[in-house]
Write an enzyme that holds these catalytic residues in place. Sequence first.
Site: not given
Ligand code: 3PY
Ligand code: MG
Length: 256
Positions: A46, A177, A151
Site C-alpha cells: 500500500h 481487509d 484477510e
Molecule cells: C490489514 O489490516 O488489512 C493489513 O493488511 C494490515 O494490518
Molecule cells: Mg490488508
Amino acid sequence: MRTNSVKARLKAGQPVFGCFITVPAPMMVELCGLVGFDFVVLDAEHAIADLETIENMIRAADATGIVPIVRIAVNQPQIILRYMDAGALGAQLPQINTAAETRQVVDAVKYRPLGKRGLAGVRATDYGMRLPYPQYIQQANEETLVVVHIETPEAVAHLEEMVHVPGVDVFFIGPTDLSYSLGFPGEPDHPKVQEVIRRIVAIVRGAGKVVGTMATDVAGAKRCLDMGILYLATGDRSLVVSSAQAYLQGVRGGSG
Ligand code: 3PY
Ligand code: MG
C-alpha cells in the site's frame, strides 16, 4: 548473512513488536531500530517505495540491528525474489487465500530443497563473498521468516489446510481487509469480525503456529497479547499522528 532475532523470539514463544513503514525513507527504519522495535515491515503493497529505496531501507535495518521484513504486493516468485535478494529477512504476503497460494509463497522465499528460490551472488548472499553457497542456502532457509495475511472469508474457509503448509512462520490477521471483506469496512471491532478473529487465532494456535496482526495502539496490542498473538505491528503513520495530536493537545491546553 544476519541471524533473525524475530524468528528466534517467536520460536521461544516470546512476543515481537514491529512497525509498518509506509514513508519511503531509510531514516524511518533507523529511528525504529534505534528506538528498539524488533522488526520493520517495509510496505511494498500500500506504500510507494520502489525496489531501490527498499534496498536502502534494508541497509538501514542492517545498520541498526532491526529485522527487515517486506510486505510484497504480488505472490509471484520473480517479484518476491527481488526483495529477498535485496536482503530482506522475511516476506509478508497479503491476500493469501488457499493452501496452494501459501505453498507458492514458501517456494519463492526458500531455496531448494524447501522451495524453489533462484540463487545468485546478490546482496542477500553478501555478493557470494562470505559463505560457500551450500552453507548460505542452509542458513537462509533457517533464518528467513514467512508471513501470510489472512484477510478474507476465503482464507478463513481454507485456513485448516493452510496452517499445515510447511515453512510458514506467521499467519497475520489484516484487520482492515478482514473487516472490509466480511462486510464491515472500518469496523474491525464489530462482534462478527471479532468472532472470525477468535476462530482464526484458535485454528492457527491449535496447529502450533504463530498469529500476527496489526495493533496500532497500546490497548489494542495488549488485547492481542492476551489472545496469544505474538507478532504485533503498529504503523509509522498512526504513531506520528497520535503523538502529534497528543502534543498539540498538550501545548494548546486541549483546544487541539
Ligand atoms: C490489514 O489490516 O488489512 C493489513 O493488511 C494490515 O494490518
Ligand atoms: Mg490488508
